[in-house]
Design an enzyme around this catalytic site. Structure first.
Site, mmCIF file in Angstrom:
data_model
loop_
_atom_site.group_PDB
_atom_site.id
_atom_site.type_symbol
_atom_site.label_atom_id
_atom_site.label_comp_id
_atom_site.label_asym_id
_atom_site.label_seq_id
_atom_site.Cartn_x
_atom_site.Cartn_y
_atom_site.Cartn_z
ATOM 1 C CG ASP A 194 -0.210 0.029 2.559
ATOM 2 O OD1 ASP A 194 -0.825 0.455 3.557
ATOM 3 O OD2 ASP A 194 0.972 -0.354 2.606
ATOM 4 C CG ASP A 222 6.870 2.062 5.111
ATOM 5 O OD1 ASP A 222 5.948 2.627 4.513
ATOM 6 O OD2 ASP A 222 6.717 1.433 6.168
ATOM 7 C CG ASP A 223 3.966 0.119 1.487
ATOM 8 O OD1 ASP A 223 3.807 1.074 2.260
ATOM 9 O OD2 ASP A 223 3.439 -0.991 1.644
ATOM 10 C CG ASN A 250 0.428 3.439 4.216
ATOM 11 O OD1 ASN A 250 0.316 3.468 5.440
ATOM 12 N ND2 ASN A 250 1.397 2.781 3.593
ATOM 13 C CB THR A 308 4.652 -4.211 2.872
ATOM 14 O OG1 THR A 308 4.196 -3.703 1.601
ATOM 15 C CG2 THR A 308 5.789 -5.193 2.665
ATOM 16 C CG ASN A 317 2.212 2.056 14.053
ATOM 17 O OD1 ASN A 317 1.114 1.477 14.091
ATOM 18 N ND2 ASN A 317 3.000 2.003 13.012
ATOM 19 C CD GLU A 365 1.406 -2.541 11.769
ATOM 20 O OE1 GLU A 365 0.719 -3.581 11.735
ATOM 21 O OE2 GLU A 365 1.528 -1.758 10.805
ATOM 22 C CG PHE A 366 -1.828 1.660 9.660
ATOM 23 C CD1 PHE A 366 -1.723 1.127 8.379
ATOM 24 C CD2 PHE A 366 -2.757 2.667 9.889
ATOM 25 C CE1 PHE A 366 -2.519 1.609 7.342
ATOM 26 C CE2 PHE A 366 -3.553 3.158 8.855
ATOM 27 C CZ PHE A 366 -3.444 2.619 7.583
ATOM 28 C CG ASN A 367 0.559 -2.689 7.660
ATOM 29 O OD1 ASN A 367 0.129 -1.596 7.299
ATOM 30 N ND2 ASN A 367 1.765 -3.123 7.336
ATOM 31 C CG HIS A 408 7.478 0.582 9.505
ATOM 32 N ND1 HIS A 408 7.567 0.394 10.887
ATOM 33 C CD2 HIS A 408 7.097 1.868 9.332
ATOM 34 C CE1 HIS A 408 7.250 1.518 11.496
ATOM 35 N NE2 HIS A 408 6.969 2.431 10.601
ATOM 36 C CG ASP A 409 6.063 -1.478 4.374
ATOM 37 O OD1 ASP A 409 5.484 -0.513 3.863
ATOM 38 O OD2 ASP A 409 5.607 -2.111 5.349
HETATM 39 N N1 LIG Z 1 2.016 5.846 11.416
HETATM 40 C C1 LIG Z 1 2.109 4.939 10.398
HETATM 41 C C2 LIG Z 1 0.950 4.356 9.842
HETATM 42 C C3 LIG Z 1 1.058 3.411 8.839
HETATM 43 C C4 LIG Z 1 2.295 3.019 8.363
HETATM 44 C C5 LIG Z 1 2.337 1.904 7.352
HETATM 45 N N2 LIG Z 1 1.893 0.698 8.055
HETATM 46 C C6 LIG Z 1 3.073 -0.061 8.417
HETATM 47 C C7 LIG Z 1 3.682 0.391 9.724
HETATM 48 O O1 LIG Z 1 2.708 0.494 10.722
HETATM 49 C C8 LIG Z 1 3.971 0.111 7.212
HETATM 50 O O2 LIG Z 1 3.586 -0.847 6.258
HETATM 51 C C9 LIG Z 1 3.680 1.534 6.732
HETATM 52 O O3 LIG Z 1 3.576 1.527 5.297
HETATM 53 C C10 LIG Z 1 3.448 3.605 8.891
HETATM 54 C C11 LIG Z 1 3.353 4.563 9.899
HETATM 55 CA CA LIG Z 2 2.876 -0.422 4.012
#
Ligand SMILES: Nc1ccc([C@@H]2N[C@H](CO)[C@@H](O)[C@H]2O)cc1
Ligand SMILES: [Ca+2]
Length: 317
Positions: A9, A13-14, A38, A126, A160, A166-168, A241-242
């Site tokens: 997405d 970082d993707d 995202n 990712t 986060n 975590e978002f994903n 991250h990805d």
């Molecule tokens: N605050 C924040 C929200 C989403 C992401 C996305 N989600 C994952 C990290 O949480 C990664 O895949 C990144 O693309 C990163 C930061």
């Molecule tokens: Ca991502």
């Protein structure tokens, strides 16, 4: 060489994960699929095609397919405060030169896995896990045919998008629960390690010194990501991250893993989206444990892989 499908997405970082997968000699990128996360599906798909142009991925080589435009059950959330309104704010984006595959992403995933021998295809999600969940529900046989699922998401401790999610994972926790419990091997590359993969000034200097357009593009991504992360999460340098998930596929020794049962909270008032890693069973996670969580990362070796991949991409245009 590992054959992978990158389900993403983009996302700053993707984008680096896609550049790493394309440039690394240890990876054979067989398909790229996109999922709402995202930003909206249309935006992340356009971004993926723009990164493909920067990377110099020739048209008619790798299928790029769009997938789910929202979570399975819940209302879609995007991460505009981190990735901007476009989903990849910062660099100017080139016009795509690749036409989207006509198939839905989950059909590209299913067709690719079912047309390769068992144990050959690795899935590298990712973004949110909506596409992966839909694919294994539509064709359950991929659960025993896929080599492993190496996903960026979750955390053993922390979050986060909430204190413990975590978002994903939390944007589509029902999809995540389906993926973690499908019976295939899952390697969770979570915030515990990705929060150490920081695009510091020294790292950015190394990348910029390659002197190529893709390197400049990556640095412009980092510049926006740095400011967004500073403002919204108080980081001095942005965690990328990805590409950590792709780096694991390239060289698993860059990471240390914990084998443990992992389940996803989908009901908790305060804890929805939490990846619950059960460390009570000692080193092998107890009987028939197929889930693993990354606990450590060799940050220097990680960035060496990213720099090497960018160096190999050179200046395609
Ligand atoms: N605050 C924040 C929200 C989403 C992401 C996305 N989600 C994952 C990290 O949480 C990664 O895949 C990144 O693309 C990163 C930061
Ligand atoms: Ca991502």
């Amino acid at each position: 060489v590992s054959k992978i499908i990158l389900d993403c997405d983009p996302g700053h970082d993707d984008a680096v994960a896609l550049l790493l997968a394309w440039g690394s000699p240890a990876i054979d990128l067989v398909a790229v699929t996109t999922v709402a996360g995202n930003q909206t599906l249309a935006k992340v798909t356009r971004n993926a095609l723009a990164v493909a142009r920067v990377a110099g991925i020739p048209p008619n080589t790798i299928p790029f397919a769009a997938g789910a435009d929202r979570p399975l059950v819940r209302v879609q959330e995007v991460a505009a405060e981190i990735h901007g309104a476009s989903g990849m704010d910062g660099p100017a984006l080139p016009e795509p030169n690749i036409e989207l595959d006509k198939r839905h992403a989950i059909d590209v995933i299913i067709d690719t896995v079912m047309s390769h021998p068992p144990g050959e295809i690795t899935l590298v999600p990712t973004g949110t896990l909506t596409n992966i969940a839909l694919a294994v529900r539509k064709e359950p046989r991929i659960a025993e045919r896929v080599k492993e699922v190496v996903l960026m998401g979750g955390a053993i401790v922390g979050g986060n998008w909430s204190p413990c999610a975590e978002f994903n994972i939390v944007v589509d926790p029902e999809a995540a629960e389906i993926v973690f419990s499908a019976g295939w091997k899952v390697v969770m590359v979570g915030l515990d390690v990705t929060h150490k993969a920081l695009a510091t000034a020294a790292v950015r200097e190394r990348i910029l010194s390659l002197g190529t357009k893709p390197a400049k593009f990556a640095d412009e991504l980092f510049e926006f990501f740095k400011e967004a992360y500073r403002i919204s999460q108080g980081f001095d340098a942005p965690p990328v991250h990805d590409p950590c998930a792709v780096a694991y596929v390239i060289d698993p020794t860059v990471f240390t893993l914990l084998q443990a049962p992992i389940t996803v909270e989908t009901q908790g008032k305060h804890t929805v989206g939490m990846t619950v890693v059960d460390t009570r069973y000692g080193k092998d996670g107890g009987a028939d444990c197929k889930t693993f969580a990354a606990t450590g990362i060799n940050v220097e070796k990680f960035w060496d892989l990213v720099v090497d991949a960018l160096q190999r991409i050179g200046d395609p245009e």
